[in-house]
Structures are given as C-alpha cells and as structure tokens.
Design a protein around this motif. Structure first.
Motif, mmCIF file in Angstrom:
data_model
loop_
_atom_site.group_PDB
_atom_site.id
_atom_site.type_symbol
_atom_site.label_atom_id
_atom_site.label_comp_id
_atom_site.label_asym_id
_atom_site.label_seq_id
_atom_site.Cartn_x
_atom_site.Cartn_y
_atom_site.Cartn_z
ATOM 1 N N GLY A 1 0.816 -1.215 0.000
ATOM 2 C CA GLY A 1 0.000 0.000 0.000
ATOM 3 C C GLY A 1 0.840 1.250 0.000
ATOM 4 O O GLY A 1 1.947 1.279 -0.528
ATOM 5 N N THR A 2 0.295 2.279 0.635
ATOM 6 C CA THR A 2 0.864 3.620 0.568
ATOM 7 C C THR A 2 1.346 4.053 1.945
ATOM 8 O O THR A 2 0.667 3.786 2.951
ATOM 9 C CB THR A 2 -0.224 4.580 0.023
ATOM 10 N N THR A 3 2.488 4.720 1.981
ATOM 11 C CA THR A 3 3.035 5.176 3.256
ATOM 12 C C THR A 3 2.217 6.338 3.818
ATOM 13 O O THR A 3 1.589 7.099 3.081
ATOM 14 C CB THR A 3 4.485 5.662 3.098
ATOM 15 N N PHE B 1 -0.441 7.012 11.065
ATOM 16 C CA PHE B 1 -1.814 6.932 11.599
ATOM 17 C C PHE B 1 -2.559 5.787 10.908
ATOM 18 O O PHE B 1 -3.529 5.256 11.432
ATOM 19 C CB PHE B 1 -2.604 8.211 11.306
ATOM 20 N N ALA B 2 -2.164 5.503 9.690
ATOM 21 C CA ALA B 2 -2.820 4.502 8.840
ATOM 22 C C ALA B 2 -1.799 4.134 7.765
ATOM 23 O O ALA B 2 -0.630 4.510 7.846
ATOM 24 C CB ALA B 2 -4.097 5.088 8.218
ATOM 25 N N GLY B 3 -2.264 3.401 6.747
ATOM 26 C CA GLY B 3 -1.383 3.087 5.630
ATOM 27 C C GLY B 3 -0.399 1.970 5.931
ATOM 28 O O GLY B 3 -0.438 1.340 6.990
ATOM 29 N N VAL B 4 0.499 1.723 4.979
ATOM 30 C CA VAL B 4 1.406 0.581 5.088
ATOM 31 C C VAL B 4 2.364 0.763 6.263
ATOM 32 O O VAL B 4 2.768 -0.217 6.909
ATOM 33 C CB VAL B 4 2.137 0.350 3.745
ATOM 34 N N ALA C 1 1.856 12.248 1.735
ATOM 35 C CA ALA C 1 2.181 13.191 2.802
ATOM 36 C C ALA C 1 0.854 13.606 3.414
ATOM 37 O O ALA C 1 0.005 14.185 2.726
ATOM 38 C CB ALA C 1 2.922 14.398 2.243
ATOM 39 N N GLN C 2 0.647 13.238 4.690
ATOM 40 C CA GLN C 2 -0.598 13.570 5.384
ATOM 41 C C GLN C 2 -0.250 14.048 6.787
ATOM 42 O O GLN C 2 0.687 13.540 7.396
ATOM 43 C CB GLN C 2 -1.504 12.341 5.532
ATOM 44 N N ASP C 3 -1.033 14.997 7.276
ATOM 45 C CA ASP C 3 -0.931 15.342 8.690
ATOM 46 C C ASP C 3 -2.290 15.063 9.332
ATOM 47 O O ASP C 3 -3.120 14.354 8.746
ATOM 48 C CB ASP C 3 -0.449 16.789 8.884
ATOM 49 N N PRO D 1 -10.236 -1.559 0.357
ATOM 50 C CA PRO D 1 -10.294 -0.656 -0.801
ATOM 51 C C PRO D 1 -10.395 0.810 -0.373
ATOM 52 O O PRO D 1 -11.420 1.463 -0.570
ATOM 53 C CB PRO D 1 -11.553 -1.137 -1.531
ATOM 54 N N VAL D 2 -9.304 1.316 0.197
ATOM 55 C CA VAL D 2 -9.288 2.671 0.769
ATOM 56 C C VAL D 2 -9.437 3.707 -0.352
ATOM 57 O O VAL D 2 -8.670 3.701 -1.311
ATOM 58 C CB VAL D 2 -7.959 2.915 1.520
ATOM 59 N N LEU D 3 -10.418 4.578 -0.213
ATOM 60 C CA LEU D 3 -10.641 5.602 -1.243
ATOM 61 C C LEU D 3 -10.382 7.012 -0.738
ATOM 62 O O LEU D 3 -10.208 7.929 -1.531
ATOM 63 C CB LEU D 3 -12.087 5.508 -1.766
ATOM 64 N N ALA D 4 -10.380 7.196 0.573
ATOM 65 C CA ALA D 4 -10.216 8.541 1.128
ATOM 66 C C ALA D 4 -9.573 8.445 2.507
ATOM 67 O O ALA D 4 -9.655 7.413 3.175
ATOM 68 C CB ALA D 4 -11.572 9.234 1.252
ATOM 69 N N ALA D 5 -8.928 9.539 2.920
ATOM 70 C CA ALA D 5 -8.422 9.623 4.278
ATOM 71 C C ALA D 5 -9.601 9.878 5.221
ATOM 72 O O ALA D 5 -10.669 10.323 4.785
ATOM 73 C CB ALA D 5 -7.397 10.745 4.389
ATOM 74 N N THR D 6 -9.405 9.608 6.499
ATOM 75 C CA THR D 6 -10.499 9.781 7.464
ATOM 76 C C THR D 6 -11.018 11.220 7.452
ATOM 77 O O THR D 6 -12.208 11.456 7.617
ATOM 78 C CB THR D 6 -10.016 9.389 8.876
ATOM 79 N N GLY D 7 -10.126 12.182 7.213
ATOM 80 C CA GLY D 7 -10.543 13.585 7.137
ATOM 81 C C GLY D 7 -11.379 13.914 5.916
ATOM 82 O O GLY D 7 -11.916 15.019 5.813
ATOM 83 N N GLY E 1 -9.772 1.040 10.320
ATOM 84 C CA GLY E 1 -9.922 0.205 9.120
ATOM 85 C C GLY E 1 -8.664 -0.603 8.840
ATOM 86 O O GLY E 1 -8.721 -1.817 8.609
ATOM 87 N N ASP E 2 -7.517 0.053 8.867
ATOM 88 C CA ASP E 2 -6.243 -0.651 8.645
ATOM 89 C C ASP E 2 -5.978 -1.653 9.751
ATOM 90 O O ASP E 2 -5.464 -2.750 9.495
ATOM 91 C CB ASP E 2 -5.090 0.354 8.614
ATOM 92 N N LEU E 3 -6.318 -1.267 10.982
ATOM 93 C CA LEU E 3 -6.091 -2.170 12.116
ATOM 94 C C LEU E 3 -6.889 -3.458 11.923
ATOM 95 O O LEU E 3 -6.365 -4.560 12.105
ATOM 96 C CB LEU E 3 -6.495 -1.464 13.415
HETATM 97 C C1 LIG Z 1 -2.014 5.730 3.195
HETATM 98 C C2 LIG Z 1 -3.327 5.733 3.882
HETATM 99 N N1 LIG Z 1 -4.007 4.573 3.990
HETATM 100 C C3 LIG Z 1 -5.219 4.553 4.592
HETATM 101 C C4 LIG Z 1 -5.773 5.702 5.094
HETATM 102 C C5 LIG Z 1 -7.156 5.643 5.738
HETATM 103 O O1 LIG Z 1 -7.271 6.297 6.904
HETATM 104 C C6 LIG Z 1 -5.021 6.899 4.978
HETATM 105 N N2 LIG Z 1 -5.484 8.086 5.449
HETATM 106 N N3 LIG Z 1 -3.812 6.877 4.361
#
Ligand SMILES: Cc1ncc(CO)c(N)n1
Ligand SMILES: Nc1ncnc2c1ncn2[C@@H]1O[C@H](COP(=O)(O)OP(=O)(O)OP(=O)(O)O)[C@@H](O)[C@H]1O
Length: 254
Positions: free
Chosen positions: A8-10, A15-18, A41-43, A103-109, A206-208
């Motif tokens: 997946g994506t870093t 907080f989430a992701g790989v 890149a997410q905060d 199938p993650v389509l969006a960040a929680t925000g 979700g990732d958990l």
């Molecule tokens: C990379 C990634 N995966 C999953 C989520 C879902 O919260 C996120 N925000 N970012």
C-alpha cells in the motif's frame, strides 16, 4: 513465524497506511514485509500530497518477496490505476496465499486518495484477487455505484461485491449509529458481527482491522475466528488510544 506482506501507501505519521500496518503485524506476532506502492504526505488534517510509484518498481518489490514464504497479504490504499494493475499482477505469482484487500478511497478527514479511474480499476482488477474485501460504507457504495447507508443496504452490498469476484466480503458499519455491526458474505452465506460501540474516536481502525485479519489468516485461523479476534483488537485500541501529533491513534504507534 508467519510472514505477512503489507502492500500500500506510506503515511508519514503512521496513523494509517502501510507504515501503520507494519506495526500492527509486528504486534500480532507475525514477521512484516512490505511492498510500497505509493507515498503520501498527510498530517492530522489533510492529505498534502500523494504520489503513486511506477509499475516496474512495484513489480520488482513483489519479485523480491518470492523467497520470503509470504503467508498472507494486506493490501491498503493504492493511488493510481497503474499501481492497482501492478499490485494485481504481483499477487498473481502468489497463488493460494490469502489476500485481504481494504479498498481505501479517502483519508479519514475526507480528502480523496483515489480518483474515479482508480476506483474502477479496484473494482475490475483487484477485487477478483481478494480472499477478503473490507470496504466501509462509502467504499462499498463507490464500488457498487449506489448508496450503502444502513444495515439492509450492507446485507445487499456484501454478496453483490462478492458476485464481482471477491471470495468473501466484510462491509464495515463503524460509521453507523449504535453497536458496531459488520456484515460478512462468503460461501457459507451472509451474517453479522456485532460489537458494542465504544464511545471514542480513533484513526486507523480500518487498517487495524484488515491487517489483524491478514495476520490471523497467515497463522491458519478460519475467517470467522480472524474477524472475532480483529474486533477485540479494534475495541481495545479504541478504548486505549493515545494522543500523538494531535490525533487519537492506536497504542501500537506509541
Ligand atoms: C495511506 C493511507 N491509507 C489509509 C488511510 C485511511 O485512513 C489513509 N489516510 N492513508
Ligand atoms: N466506536 C466503535 N466501537 C467499536 N467498534 C468500532 C467502532 N468504530 C468502528 N468500529 C469497528 O472498527 C472497524 C472499522 O470500521 P470503520 O467503519 O470505522 O472503517 P473505516 O471507515 O475503514 O475506518 P477508518 O475510520 O480508519 O477509515 C469495524 O470492524 C467497525 O465495526
């Protein structure tokens, strides 16, 4: 020790992701390995930038896993149609290994992680690779191009997604009011898993859930046992979340 590959994506803060899935897998007592398919890149508030990796780089990472004895895959956010296709092609070399696709389509925000073409590729190319697909309500709705907003719609959506090629589907009802109810469809039928709602918020549930299920499947658990165990982990994380970088996250990230 079972080996589980997080694909997946870093997420720089994990907080989430790989980057988070690797921590979850380690805590479950399996050996984590990974395929990085994209960089984000997410905060705490937003997605600042997202960059899919090229197909050849994704393919080479799958090649590198050939001798690792991977016992299950956890596939999270993918950022382009090419990345989705490269992951599906990479998984094809691991016939018989369970694949949990979130199938993650969006960040929680709310910021998007996938555009319309990527959603279509997830549906048409990756969904048939899934031993278990774990959409939330919005993701089930986007994949089926209809609204999934209540328990009845979840009961319809799970087998409808299964009919598109996933061997089993778990539609997550965490965003509905009341008890947390997930609907599962597999060849044994449609059933619900209900856990009491814990009155708190947490990033990364979700990732958990998906990574924990992947760890259990690699360890030989049945699907139902894997789901029940993952629910106890999610409930424990929501109850014992910790504040990090302005966000309530699972204790795994401490
Ligand atoms: C990379 C990634 N995966 C999953 C989520 C879902 O919260 C996120 N925000 N970012
Ligand atoms: N407050 C809660 N109490 C107990 N279980 C919950 C709660 N919220 C969510 N869950 C469970 O957590 C898992 C994740 O569900 P959710 O619907 O939040 O997924 P998601 O939207 O993919 O997660 P995220 O918010 O990380 O993007 C599901 O098994 C769901 O039932």
């Amino acid at each position: 020790m079972p080996v589980v590959a997080a694909v997946g994506t870093t997420h720089p803060l994990a907080f989430a992701g790989v980057t988070f899935a690797m921590q979850v897998l380690a805590r479950e007592g399996v050996r984590p390995v990974c395929v990085i398919a994209g960089v984000s890149a997410q905060d705490a508030r937003s997605v600042l930038r997202r960059t899919p990796l090229d197909a050849a780089t994704i393919a080479a990472q799958f090649d590198a896993l050939r001798e690792a004895g991977v016992g299950a895959f956890h596939v999270g956010a993918l950022l382009s149609t090419d990345a989705v296709r490269a992951v599906a092609a990479g998984l094809a070399a691991f016939a018989g290994v369970p694949v949990v696709v979130d199938p993650v389509l969006a960040a929680t925000g709310g910021d998007p992680l996938a555009d319309d073409a990527t959603v279509a590729a997830l549906r048409d190319v990756l969904l048939p690779c899934a031993t278990l697909l774990t959409p939330n309500l919005d993701e089930a709705g986007a994949l089926l191009e209809r609204s999934v907003r209540d328990l009845d719609a979840m009961r319809d959506a799970a087998p409808a997604l299964r009919a598109r090629g996933a061997r089993a589907v778990l539609v997550k009802g965490g965003h509905l009011a009341g008890d947390a109810i997930d609907v599962v469809s597999d060849d044994a039928g449609v059933r619900t898993f209900r856990t009491p709602r814990i009155a708190n918020v947490l990033r990364g549930t979700g990732d958990l859930l998906a990574a924990t299920i992947a760890a259990s499947l690699a360890s030989g658990a049945t699907l139902d046992d894997a789901i029940v165990h993952a629910h106890t982990r999610v409930a424990d994380a929501i109850a014992h979340g910790v504040l990090f970088a302005g966000t309530r996250v699972a204790p795994e990230t401490r």
